[in-house]
Design a protein around this motif. Structure first.
Motif, mmCIF file in Angstrom:
data_model
loop_
_atom_site.group_PDB
_atom_site.id
_atom_site.type_symbol
_atom_site.label_atom_id
_atom_site.label_comp_id
_atom_site.label_asym_id
_atom_site.label_seq_id
_atom_site.Cartn_x
_atom_site.Cartn_y
_atom_site.Cartn_z
ATOM 1 N N ARG A 1 0.829 -1.210 0.000
ATOM 2 C CA ARG A 1 0.000 0.000 0.000
ATOM 3 C C ARG A 1 0.862 1.259 0.000
ATOM 4 O O ARG A 1 0.442 2.309 -0.471
ATOM 5 C CB ARG A 1 -0.899 -0.033 1.252
ATOM 6 C CG ARG A 1 -2.180 0.773 1.137
ATOM 7 C CD ARG A 1 -3.221 0.272 2.125
ATOM 8 N NE ARG A 1 -2.691 0.093 3.463
ATOM 9 C CZ ARG A 1 -2.610 1.038 4.382
ATOM 10 N NH1 ARG A 1 -3.026 2.257 4.101
ATOM 11 N NH2 ARG A 1 -2.133 0.776 5.581
ATOM 12 N N GLU B 1 1.098 3.534 -3.058
ATOM 13 C CA GLU B 1 0.165 4.618 -3.398
ATOM 14 C C GLU B 1 0.805 5.973 -3.091
ATOM 15 O O GLU B 1 0.621 6.942 -3.822
ATOM 16 C CB GLU B 1 -1.144 4.461 -2.605
ATOM 17 C CG GLU B 1 -1.924 3.213 -2.950
ATOM 18 C CD GLU B 1 -2.249 3.140 -4.439
ATOM 19 O OE1 GLU B 1 -2.631 4.161 -5.020
ATOM 20 O OE2 GLU B 1 -2.065 2.045 -5.024
ATOM 21 N N ARG C 1 3.443 6.817 -5.737
ATOM 22 C CA ARG C 1 2.876 7.244 -7.022
ATOM 23 C C ARG C 1 2.431 8.703 -6.978
ATOM 24 O O ARG C 1 2.422 9.379 -7.995
ATOM 25 C CB ARG C 1 1.628 6.408 -7.338
ATOM 26 C CG ARG C 1 1.895 5.057 -7.897
ATOM 27 C CD ARG C 1 0.554 4.376 -8.147
ATOM 28 N NE ARG C 1 0.743 3.030 -8.653
ATOM 29 C CZ ARG C 1 -0.122 2.048 -8.451
ATOM 30 N NH1 ARG C 1 -1.218 2.248 -7.757
ATOM 31 N NH2 ARG C 1 0.108 0.863 -8.956
ATOM 32 N N ASN C 2 2.011 9.141 -5.829
ATOM 33 C CA ASN C 2 1.341 10.435 -5.726
ATOM 34 C C ASN C 2 2.051 11.298 -4.695
ATOM 35 O O ASN C 2 1.499 11.610 -3.641
ATOM 36 C CB ASN C 2 -0.131 10.206 -5.331
ATOM 37 C CG ASN C 2 -0.889 11.502 -5.207
ATOM 38 O OD1 ASN C 2 -0.519 12.526 -5.797
ATOM 39 N ND2 ASN C 2 -1.940 11.484 -4.417
ATOM 40 N N ALA D 1 0.010 12.618 -1.426
ATOM 41 C CA ALA D 1 -0.174 11.442 -0.573
ATOM 42 C C ALA D 1 -0.054 11.795 0.897
ATOM 43 O O ALA D 1 0.808 12.565 1.287
ATOM 44 C CB ALA D 1 0.866 10.389 -0.930
#
Ligand SMILES: [Fe+2]
Length: 486
Positions: free
Chosen positions: A322, A325, A328-329, A333
């Motif tokens: 997890r 995520e 990626r951002n 995030a």
């Protein structure tokens, strides 16, 4: 310089978990300047007179387009030299084909780890993700190399930081030989060990390399593992290299190869499958033992060593993927996935694997130790920590752990101050394990600038804070050598 700040003070107050994101903004400038002792808060210790390097993505977007993943940002090498007069700073982007072409066209052109090239599957089919040369670095055998785990190293001139070119150890590293971001130097022999996940004569496997102290790649090996996993780091002990192969692997290689998915999208974590452990002899590069343990995602290893027939492996453990995520951002995030330091004990006779969380804080990464003792038992480790202060969205502290007593200390850098990996530097060649400094580059969100910080490794007191004129985008890994290039 870099006047654009991503969050107004009021919006940062509205969501303090995003106070750090200015540290992901691009640094376009390539700079070269000194900071005098008179501008430094505290004092650089007289014994610290070498070179600190850090590498990471210098930009996470281009032409108004965000890259698909933090791993795709173009590599920028930062060099900080500690001198009698203060510090000297220089940075340069690594001139990979991806950097040069995308800079010239001011847009995303290449297929990368987390995104496909524009133009659909036909533009991506059969193409490997582009090398961003952004993850780690090594100064060894007279070569300064920027490393990225899916391709070959890129060499830079340690004096000018100009890119010399892709590096292949005199042709010994073939075009299909990936060379990971995480090698390790055996301090007893000076040999540098590295590896690469890829396809070999018996299918997907791990290629291994040994480089002698003169920079000659003098041994290669390979063993099959049956899949293409995310395998970021490995453990080096006195006699073995140890690989924890996680059940995070390429699920549909054909779909990726045909250009329909990104590499990142193709990775799948299978929590019902075990972590497979391969113990490889450093003498022969042959697998001498395989073991298994319950699923988790191993990321970075601390120091590891042998106790009789038992291997002691310290590693950062994530319970799932997890955390990806957040990677990626990076601009949005809110990091809530916690990495924890674990100690694994591998019994080479019985095959038993025992795991226990180490004492300490529950959100840590980038474990470090005294590299003079790599592969033999150490008492102390250090790690970047996410502490519950007013801005808990990124690494904002450091932990020192005494593995013998279980006692640990934490240092909070304070609201709005964020770190990446810290590195331990011994006070002298002969200094005891506890006697030295921790060096890091911090991002100060309040001023949108960075600070080079030196801590006492025993007390975690900040001995020196050297202000830079700009920010250093958050990076992955750092290095230190007692040698200076300015
Ligand atoms: Fe790493």
């Amino acid at each position: 310089m870099n006047a654009k700040v991503p969050l107004s003070p009021s919006s940062a107050r509205a969501n303090p978990r995003l106070a750090h994101v200015g540290g992901f903004q691009a640094l376009e400038q390539e700079l070269d300047y000194s900071v005098a002792n008179t501008a430094i808060k505290g004092a650089i210790p007289a014994e610290l007179r070498g070179t600190f390097f850090r590498i990471g993505p210098g930009r996470n977007e281009i032409g108004g387009q965000k890259f698909g993943h933090w791993f795709d940002g173009d590599g920028m090498l930062h060099r900080v030299s500690f001198t009698d007069e203060g510090i000297h700073y220089r940075n340069r982007y690594v001139r990979t084909p991806k950097y040069l072409k995308e800079t010239a066209e001011n847009r995303i052109v290449y297929r990368s780890f987390g995104q496909n090239a524009p133009g659909g599957p036909l533009k991506n089919a059969g193409r490997a993700p582009a090398n961003a040369a952004n993850t780690s670095l090594i100064w060894h055998g007279g070569h300064l190399l920027a490393l990225w785990e899916g391709g070959r190293p890129w060499e830079l001139d340690p004096v000018t930081l100009e890119t010399k070119g892709e590096f292949n150890y005199g042709g010994r590293l073939k075009p299909w030989n990936a060379f990971s971001a995480h090698g390790s130097v055996d301090p007893r022999t000076g040999h540098y060990y590295n590896f690469g996940v890829g396809v070999g004569p018996r299918g997907p496997g791990i290629h291994m390399y040994r480089i002698d102290p003169r920079g000659c790649l003098d041994r290669k090996g390979y063993f099959p593992i049956g899949s293409l996993p995310f395998c970021h780091d490995f453990a080096l002990t006195e006699h073995y290299a140890v690989f924890f192969v996680s059940p995070l692997r390429l699920r549909n290689p054909l779909k990726f190869a045909a250009g329909f998915t990104t590499f990142d999208e193709s990775l799948s974590y299978e929590p019902d499958d075990p972590v497979r452990i391969f113990v490889v002899s450093l003498e022969t590069f042959e697998v001498v033992r395989t073991l298994e343990t319950d699923a988790f995602v191993p990321v970075h290893y601390g120091n590891c060593w042998e106790e009789g027939r038992e291997l002691v492996i310290n590693v950062t453990r994530f319970e799932s993927w997890r955390v990806n995520e957040n990677l990626r951002n990076v601009f949005g995030a809110e990091n809530d996935e916690k990495g924890r330091l674990y100690e694994y004990r591998l019994d080479l006779s019985s095959g038993a694997v025992k795991a226990k969380p180490l004492p300490g804080h529950d959100s840590l990464e980038f474990p470090q130790w005294d590299w003079r003792r790599t592969g033999v038992k150490t008492r102390l480790s250090y790690a970047a920590a996410i502490l519950p202060n007013a801005t808990p969205g990124f690494f904002n502290g450091v932990q020192r752990l005494d593995h013998d007593s279980g006692e640990f200390q934490l240092h909070d850098f304070g609201a709005g101050r964020f770190t990446s990996e810290l590195i331990f530097v011994p006070r002298s060649k002969e200094a005891a394990e506890e006697d030295g400094f921790l060096v890091a580059a911090l991002y100060n969100a309040g001023s949108h600038t960075s600070e080079i910080v030196v801590l006492d490794a025993q007390t975690l007191e900040e001995l020196a804070v050297a202000p830079l004129k700009h920010h250093m985008p958050f990076g992955f890994h750092c290095g230190y050598t007692s040698r200076r290039f300015v």
